[in-house]
Scaffold this active site. Structure first.
Site, PDB file in Angstrom:
ATOM      1  N   ASN A   7      -0.367  -2.370  -9.106  1.00  5.43           N
ATOM      2  CA  ASN A   7      -1.368  -1.369  -8.729  1.00  5.43           C
ATOM      3  C   ASN A   7      -2.652  -1.729  -9.480  1.00  5.43           C
ATOM      4  OD1 ASN A   7      -2.935   0.860  -8.270  1.00  5.43           O
ATOM      5  ND2 ASN A   7      -1.391   2.358  -8.908  1.00  5.43           N
ATOM      6  N   ARG A  93      -0.123  -1.809  -4.135  1.00  3.42           N
ATOM      7  CA  ARG A  93      -0.661  -0.544  -3.652  1.00  3.42           C
ATOM      8  C   ARG A  93      -2.084  -0.800  -3.151  1.00  3.42           C
ATOM      9  NH1 ARG A  93      -3.312   4.389  -6.797  1.00  3.42           N
ATOM     10  NH2 ARG A  93      -3.396   5.790  -5.021  1.00  3.42           N
ATOM     11  N   ARG A 241     -12.314  17.543  -8.687  1.00  4.70           N
ATOM     12  CA  ARG A 241     -12.870  17.478  -7.325  1.00  4.70           C
ATOM     13  C   ARG A 241     -12.910  18.865  -6.696  1.00  4.70           C
ATOM     14  NH1 ARG A 241      -8.735  13.014  -5.286  1.00  4.70           N
ATOM     15  NH2 ARG A 241      -8.563  12.063  -7.342  1.00  4.70           N
ATOM     16  N   GLU A 385       6.093   6.594  -6.522  1.00  2.96           N
ATOM     17  CA  GLU A 385       5.358   5.773  -5.564  1.00  2.96           C
ATOM     18  C   GLU A 385       5.661   4.289  -5.755  1.00  2.96           C
ATOM     19  OE1 GLU A 385       2.106   8.394  -6.826  1.00  2.96           O
ATOM     20  OE2 GLU A 385       1.184   7.940  -4.898  1.00  2.96           O
TER      21      GLU A 385
END
Ligand code: AMP
Length: 398
Positions: A7, A93, A241, A385
């Site tokens: 990743n 990824r 966010r 993941e």
């Protein structure tokens, strides 16, 4: 079968070496290269045998970082491999696959060009993902490399759910539409939920609630809607966010706060969410502690988050025409019984009944936390993941 999962970020590269067999998914080694291309680069490496090291190395670029990872995997003291030939394939990824990729793929030049074509949609993520891929190609020539996309699982979302009501030409010209993210995690936990229910037709709502959060509606294994949009800014409020807001706020801020496009982007991505509302922290644990000691804005930030998650679950049960299971995963979803309770307590009308005793217990890999009578099953499932990337890579390598 041994699979290396990579990743790559702009200045970091995380890796895990898996040994996958029918019933076992061992992580033989894992680690992270940090501050690539910056002074003080560092490699932290650990193995399943409990050995680890943390050393400073010169890492001018991702290629050198990958070479150091390979040295660590082969090293006599901390290694877990005799030879690189033992590694069947490398899984990467990749954040954005646009409309090009609905599945994981074996990487070739055409695939790399298509990932590069998505740079405008993910300018911070896709370029370092390509750096990681090219570094592995250089260090392990001929080895099968696979790209696993954060967006791929959401490519089954129908146009009525992925289109924005802008002039159609803008979709055609720029690809402006909902893509959705965290797809690898939503796919992984929804598959486990369907297995646990022994129901491949199940309607499942998956709540990946962490520093970044997204919710997805999954019908018989196919995603039909998700809360993140063209970028990971949309949906529920997150650590820093905004989540959803009236798009007119953007132009209002530009005009009345005299902000550039870049400044508004930074405000909405880095200074908003939990941090912006509370003024305390982007971290849910800090927020809970502050709320417990009477900080009203921290409490407000948490209430906004819970309310938004409940609304999405309600909306997605309508989109799915019912719901058989709700799944919680990621940092907040896996670890905060109180937030799970607050999100679900308004949803008893859907047939959701939480077992408060089970909800407060440790979860292990997964746990059913609804009562026996609950019409909707509620699970907490630990996401993984990297394992999902390793499994997808192994399937393509075979
Ligand atoms: P992730 O992005 O999946 O690593 O999740 C990070 C988020 O999970 C942060 O906001 C953490 O505060 C939150 N988190 C981790 N453990 C807990 C916990 N025990 N209770 C509440 N939030 C937690």
């Amino acid at each position: 079968m041994k699979i290396l999962v990579v990743n790559a970020g702009s200045s970091s590269l995380k890796y895990q070496l898996f040994d996958l067999e029918d019933d076992k998914n061992d992580v033989l080694a894992s680690g992270i290269c940090e501050r690539i291309g910056i002074d003080g680069s560092n490699l932290h490496h650990e193995t399943e045998n409990g050995t680890e090291f943390n050393s400073d190395f010169e890492m001018p670029d991702h290629k050198v970082a990958v070479e150091l990872v390979i040295d660590a995997l082969l090293s006599p003291e901390h290694g877990v491999l005799q030879s690189l030939n033992e590694v069947e394939a490398v899984g990467h990824r990749v954040v954005h696959g646009g409309e090009e990729f609905a599945n994981s793929v074996v990487i070739d030049e055409e695939v790399k060009d298509a990932i590069k074509a998505c740079y405008p949609l993910a300018p911070l993520h896709n370029p370092p993902n390509i750096m990681g891929i090219e570094a592995c190609e250089a260090a392990m020539p001929g080895k099968t490399q696979v790209a696993v996309f954060d967006t791929a699982f959401h490519q089954t979302i129908p146009d009525k759910a992925f289109m924005y009501a802008l002039p159609y030409e803008l979709y055609e010209k720029h690809g402006i539409r909902r893509y959705g993210f965290h797809g690898t995690s939503h796919a992984y936990v929804s598959e486990i939920a369907m297995e646990l229910m022994d129901n491949p037709e199940a309607k499942v709502i998956t709540c990946h609630l962490g520093n970044g959060s997204s919710i997805a509606a999954v019908n018989a294994g196919e995603c039909i809607d998700t809360s993140m949009g063209m970028t990971p800014l949309a949906g529920v409020p997150m650590g820093t966010r905004t989540g959803d807001l009236d798009p007119a706020v953007v132009t209002y801020l530009m005009e009345h706060e005299d902000l550039s496009a870049e400044q508004v982007d930074s405000l909405m991505n880095k200074e908003s969410g939990f941090l912006g509302v509370s003024g305390v922290s982007s971290d849910c644990r800090d927020l809970s502690a502050a709320a417990d000691s009477g900080n009203a804005r921290a409490e407000l930030a948490l209430k906004m988050f819970n309310y938004s998650c409940s609304k999405y679950i309600g909306a997605y049960s309508a989109a799915l025409g019912g719901v058989d299971a709700i799944v919680f995963t990621a940092g907040i979803g896996e670890n905060s019984p109180s937030l799970r309770l607050e999100i679900l307590e308004k949803l008893s009308y859907l047939g959701v009944e939480l077992d408060s005793e089970l909800n407060s217990q440790k979860i292990g890999a997964y746990k059913l936390i609804s009562t026996e009578d609950s019409r909707v099953k509620v699970y907490v499932i630990r996401t993984d993941e990297e394992l999902k990337i390793a499994q997808e890579t192994a399937a393509l390598a075979e």
